[in-house]
Design an enzyme around this catalytic site. Structure first.
Site, PDB file in Angstrom:
ATOM      1  CG  ASN A  60      76.099  -6.062   6.177  1.00  0.00           C
ATOM      2  OD1 ASN A  60      77.011  -6.287   6.480  1.00  0.00           O
ATOM      3  ND2 ASN A  60      75.826  -6.020   4.925  1.00  0.00           N
ATOM      4  CD1 TRP A  61      77.553  -3.387  12.051  1.00  0.00           C
ATOM      5  CD2 TRP A  61      79.319  -4.286  13.320  1.00  0.00           C
ATOM      6  NE1 TRP A  61      77.147  -3.507  13.615  1.00  0.00           N
ATOM      7  CE2 TRP A  61      78.060  -4.106  14.037  1.00  0.00           C
ATOM      8  CE3 TRP A  61      80.255  -4.891  13.825  1.00  0.00           C
ATOM      9  CZ2 TRP A  61      78.170  -4.388  15.637  1.00  0.00           C
ATOM     10  CZ3 TRP A  61      80.472  -4.986  15.071  1.00  0.00           C
ATOM     11  CH2 TRP A  61      79.274  -4.789  15.969  1.00  0.00           C
ATOM     12  CE  LYS A  62      76.660  -2.763   3.331  1.00  0.00           C
ATOM     13  NZ  LYS A  62      76.308  -1.790   2.183  1.00  0.00           N
TER      14      LYS A  62
ATOM     15  CG  HIS B 233      75.122  -7.472   0.549  1.00  0.00           C
ATOM     16  ND1 HIS B 233      75.781  -6.510  -0.227  1.00  0.00           N
ATOM     17  CD2 HIS B 233      74.219  -7.088   1.735  1.00  0.00           C
ATOM     18  CE1 HIS B 233      75.131  -5.265   0.451  1.00  0.00           C
ATOM     19  NE2 HIS B 233      74.408  -5.620   1.304  1.00  0.00           N
TER      20      HIS B 233
ATOM     21  CD  GLU C 159      77.878  -3.500  -0.549  1.00  0.00           C
ATOM     22  OE1 GLU C 159      78.263  -4.241   0.673  1.00  0.00           O
ATOM     23  OE2 GLU C 159      77.204  -2.669  -0.293  1.00  0.00           O
TER      24      GLU C 159
ATOM     25  CD  GLU D  51      70.321  -5.240   1.774  1.00  0.00           C
ATOM     26  OE1 GLU D  51      70.182  -4.460   2.713  1.00  0.00           O
ATOM     27  OE2 GLU D  51      71.327  -5.733   1.051  1.00  0.00           O
TER      28      GLU D  51
ATOM     29  N   GLY E 122      72.904   2.673   0.543  1.00  0.00           N
ATOM     30  CA  GLY E 122      73.878   3.617   0.827  1.00  0.00           C
ATOM     31  C   GLY E 122      73.791   5.017   0.032  1.00  0.00           C
TER      32      GLY E 122
ATOM     33  CB  SER F  41      68.624   4.535   2.269  1.00  0.00           C
ATOM     34  OG  SER F  41      69.971   4.731   1.386  1.00  0.00           O
TER      35      SER F  41
HETATM   36  P1  13P Z   1      72.552   0.828   3.912  1.00  0.00           P
HETATM   37  O1  13P Z   1      72.066   0.911   5.207  1.00  0.00           O
HETATM   38  O2  13P Z   1      74.019   1.805   4.214  1.00  0.00           O
HETATM   39  O3  13P Z   1      71.788   1.538   2.775  1.00  0.00           O
HETATM   40  O4  13P Z   1      73.077  -0.485   3.198  1.00  0.00           O
HETATM   41  C1  13P Z   1      72.051  -1.256   3.273  1.00  0.00           C
HETATM   42  C2  13P Z   1      72.880  -2.760   3.136  1.00  0.00           C
HETATM   43  O5  13P Z   1      73.467  -3.265   2.228  1.00  0.00           O
HETATM   44  C3  13P Z   1      72.455  -3.719   4.310  1.00  0.00           C
HETATM   45  O6  13P Z   1      73.037  -5.066   3.701  1.00  0.00           O
END
Ligand code: 13P
Length: 259
Positions: free
Chosen positions: A8-10, A93, A95, A165, A171, A211
């Site tokens: 997931n490149w966000k 997600h 976020e 998640e 993160g 993570s």
């Molecule tokens: P990280 O791998 O940066 O912890 O993020 C996970 C994530 O939000 C994947 O959708």
């Protein structure tokens, strides 16, 4: 069972950078049976990447969609518009839930929009740090799973993926203990079994995200019930992401040898 490795490149990489990065991944990710490698670039990069990538090597996933198919919804992108560009779409997600206030009702509409338009929704569920500390993880997982999948038909469940998640692991460099991941995945499967029966629960792919990196990927992927990984930070570092795909491939091969 096949394993999923999803990057997931966000909100990172512009269209040009996304294209270069995908080309770099393509050099090193062989086409492997048994591992579904999926990247989630920005909406803008979906079209160029859909023309660029070898779809046997990598698949595309949108990071979000709107739940109406078309109309006066300025700035939104519908699942209908994603048809032909992406095969998967992330829904709910953390976020989206926490920064953009998406609730279970909106999330379930998005799950249905994805299914209606031939996309596989990847429903993200997971507790916050506060909920974790309060021991509320089981309730949160039940609510997220039940809320997101309400009104989905049993016949549609072949096309649904769930990603666990924990918000506090995203993160942060922190991950739950392996037994906590196993327990959470088991709870999710139990909830799916309540809703759709045991056989569907056994087959629904459930991923872990939060993570994940090259160092912990093998251990997490080896946890009972974990069918893949949803990765952000490490997915933007080519050797890490490619290394994780390699690990997934080794584990699938080993499982195959065991029968
Ligand atoms: P990280 O791998 O940066 O912890 O993020 C996970 C994530 O939000 C994947 O959708």
């Amino acid at each position: 069972m096949k394993k999923f490795v999803i990057g997931n490149w966000k909100m990172n990489l512009n269209v040009h950078e996304a294209s270069l990065f995908a080309a770099k991944l393509a050099q090193d990710i062989p086409i492997r049976r048994g591992v579904e490698t999926i990247i989630c670039p920005s909406f803008l990069a979906l079209e160029p990447l859909s023309l660029q990538i070898d779809h046997r090597q990598m698949k595309l996933c949108a990071q979000n969609c709107y739940w109406r198919d078309s109309g006066a919804f300025t700035g939104e992108i519908s699942a209908t518009q994603l048809r032909g560009l992406a095969q998967y779409v992330l829904v709910g997600h953390s976020e989206r839930r926490n920064i953009f206030d998406e609730d279970d009702r909106e999330i379930r509409f998005k799950v249905q929009a994805a299914l209606r338009n031939g996309l596989t929704p990847i429903l993200c569920v997971g507790e916050t740090e506060f909920e974790y500390n309060e021991g509320d993880t089981p309730h949160v997982l039940n609510d997220h799973v039940a809320g997101g999948l309400l009104n989905v038909g049993s016949d549609q469940m072949d096309d649904v993926i769930i990603a666990y998640e924990p918000v506090w692991a995203i993160g942060s460099g922190k991950t739950p203990k392996l037994e906590e991941i196993e327990k959470a995945i088991e709870l999710i499967r139990t909830q799916v079994a309540h809703m759709f029966g045991k056989s569907i629960a056994k087959n629904v792919p459930i991923l872990y995200g939060g993570s994940v990196n090259l160092t912990n990927a093998r251990a997490i992927l080896s946890v009972k019930g974990v069918d893949g990984l949803l990765i952000a930070t490490a997915s933007l570092i080519a050797p890490e992401f490619v290394g994780i795909v390699e690990i997934a491939s080794e584990l699938v091969k080993k499982e195959g040898e065991k029968g």
